[in-house]
Design a protein around this motif. Structure first.
Motif, PDB file in Angstrom:
ATOM      1  N   GLY A 187      37.105  37.012  34.168  1.00 18.37           N
ATOM      2  CA  GLY A 187      37.164  37.180  32.750  1.00 18.37           C
ATOM      3  C   GLY A 187      35.859  36.444  32.333  1.00 18.37           C
ATOM      4  O   GLY A 187      34.260  36.911  32.304  1.00 18.37           O
ATOM      5  N   LEU A 188      36.556  35.797  32.109  1.00 18.90           N
ATOM      6  CA  LEU A 188      35.449  34.831  31.014  1.00 18.90           C
ATOM      7  C   LEU A 188      34.231  33.808  31.788  1.00 18.90           C
ATOM      8  O   LEU A 188      33.130  33.546  31.406  1.00 18.90           O
ATOM      9  CB  LEU A 188      35.892  33.720  29.979  1.00 18.90           C
ATOM     10  N   GLN A 223      32.342  35.602  34.452  1.00 16.31           N
ATOM     11  CA  GLN A 223      31.506  36.680  34.195  1.00 16.31           C
ATOM     12  C   GLN A 223      31.144  36.740  32.633  1.00 16.31           C
ATOM     13  O   GLN A 223      29.886  36.952  32.899  1.00 16.31           O
ATOM     14  CB  GLN A 223      32.496  37.949  34.800  1.00 16.31           C
ATOM     15  N   GLN A 224      31.896  36.063  32.149  1.00 22.40           N
ATOM     16  CA  GLN A 224      31.116  36.643  30.245  1.00 22.40           C
ATOM     17  C   GLN A 224      29.813  35.378  30.378  1.00 22.40           C
ATOM     18  O   GLN A 224      28.819  35.507  29.910  1.00 22.40           O
ATOM     19  CB  GLN A 224      32.026  36.423  29.444  1.00 22.40           C
ATOM     20  N   GLU A 225      30.360  33.822  31.214  1.00 24.52           N
ATOM     21  CA  GLU A 225      29.687  32.543  31.083  1.00 24.52           C
ATOM     22  C   GLU A 225      27.878  33.419  31.469  1.00 24.52           C
ATOM     23  O   GLU A 225      27.432  33.178  31.276  1.00 24.52           O
ATOM     24  CB  GLU A 225      30.452  31.855  31.418  1.00 24.52           C
ATOM     25  N   LEU A 239      26.962  35.964  31.880  1.00 27.13           N
ATOM     26  CA  LEU A 239      25.905  36.442  30.805  1.00 27.13           C
ATOM     27  C   LEU A 239      24.927  35.680  29.705  1.00 27.13           C
ATOM     28  O   LEU A 239      23.608  35.958  29.505  1.00 27.13           O
ATOM     29  CB  LEU A 239      26.114  37.419  30.055  1.00 27.13           C
TER      30      LEU A 239
END
Length: 336
Positions: free
Chosen positions: A6-7, A9-11, A13
């Motif tokens: 998850g993290l 993938q957030q990065e 963005l």
């Protein structure tokens, strides 16, 4: 890890914006490292930066400041690792802030962020990305050097009046305290914690990524063996919180952590912490800190206490099992 969690993938963005090509010798002042990543094909590691200009870090979290920047002003640059080493004049951290989450650490950083002489970085994702690279095989010496360089880059002086710097880590980084301390061995380390039921109840209302299985690199959050029913997020949160309390105890016992209980805030920030760190404030600055201490740390609204946990949640029984770990820290804090 081969699969993105998850993290990561957030990065991705966070890397949205007009791309500025990197050139050797490029002036990176005003640029901040966002994350480091290894190319799956070439094996080379690069760093993603965002140009923040004079945008202050006044939001509760580093990523909130990134999100506040207008889209038309967002510029991104991808550089080799060597670009991290161009900030030798950055402020070294005055203190590292570790915590168990939902325990007042954001309040503490927001109090410090009211002071114009303080640079306060709250959970910058570049630290987590470098720790992931470390656990994926980067030599320890390289990891320590890169962590130090990244922290100096985060501690840039932009107004000329900054004299102090604080870095708050993600709560699971207490498991990597020994490695992080090697980047700045003389930097004091704080550890904030809170009565377990209140922490669990907060995550029951809105779960942090560490309380959701699979969101984090497994080496960053080593957990004991457990048998939980599928979807038992409350039980998983209890296992995670237990691991954080246990990870802090030996460091605290060795005198490597200053323990701070949630119930000491906000007063201890100006009564004890500022004098210990030799930070002098004006009457106006102290008043600004006191006013900030009266509002919700994350949302900026008037704070009237947390809502009670759901009556059928089972949290009291779970918290009772964590009581020994919490009390061990209390005994160390009160005994010092």
């Amino acid at each position: 890890m081969s699969a993105g969690h998850g993290l990561t993938q957030q990065e991705g963005l966070l890397a949205k914006g007009a791309v500025v090509p990197w050139q050797a010798g490029m002036d990176m002042r005003g640029w901040y490292p966002i994350f480091a990543q290894r190319d799956a094909r070439t094996g080379e590691v690069s760093v993603c930066w965002r140009d923040l200009g004079q945008l202050p870090f006044s939001e509760p979290f580093f990523v909130n400041t990134l999100a506040r920047q207008p889209h038309e002003e967002r510029r991104v640059c991808h550089t080799p690792l060597a670009a991290l080493g161009t900030f030798d004049d950055g402020l070294a951290p005055d203190a590292f802030i570790f915590h168990v989450s939902r325990c007042g650490s954001t309040l503490l950083t927001q109090l410090l962020a009211t002071l114009p002489q303080c640079v306060v970085l709250s959970e910058p994702p570049v630290i987590d990305s470098l720790l992931r690279l470390h656990h994926d095989g980067m030599p320890a010496g390289d990891s320590i050097a890169l962590l130090r360089q990244a922290m100096l880059a985060l501690g840039q002086r932009r107004t000329g009046g900054e004299t102090h710097c604080f870095i708050k880590f993600d709560c699971w980084h207490i498991h990597n305290l020994a490695l992080l301390r090697q980047a700045f061995p003389d930097t004091p380390c704080l550890f904030l914690y809170r009565e377990p039921q209140a922490v669990l109840a907060s995550h029951q209302r809105q779960r942090g990524p560490q309380m959701i299985p699979g969101m984090l690199h497994p080496a960053l959050l080593p957990l004991p063996a457990h048998q939980l029913a599928p979807g038992d997020h409350d039980g998983y949160a209890g296992v995670v919180l237990s691991s954080l309390l246990a990870a802090a105890r030996p460091h605290a016992a060795a005198g490597q952590l200053q323990l701070i209980n949630y119930n000491q805030l906000p007063d201890m920030a100006w009564d004890q912490l500022l004098p210990r760190l030799r930070i002098t404030v004006t009457a106006g600055q102290l008043q600004a800190m006191r006013e900030r201490g009266g509002v919700h740390a994350k949302y900026g609204t008037a704070f009237h206490g947390d809502a009670p946990p759901r009556t059928a949640s089972g949290l009291p029984g779970m918290a009772a099992q964590l009581r020994a770990g919490y009390q061990a820290l209390e005994d160390l804090r009160i005994g010092n």
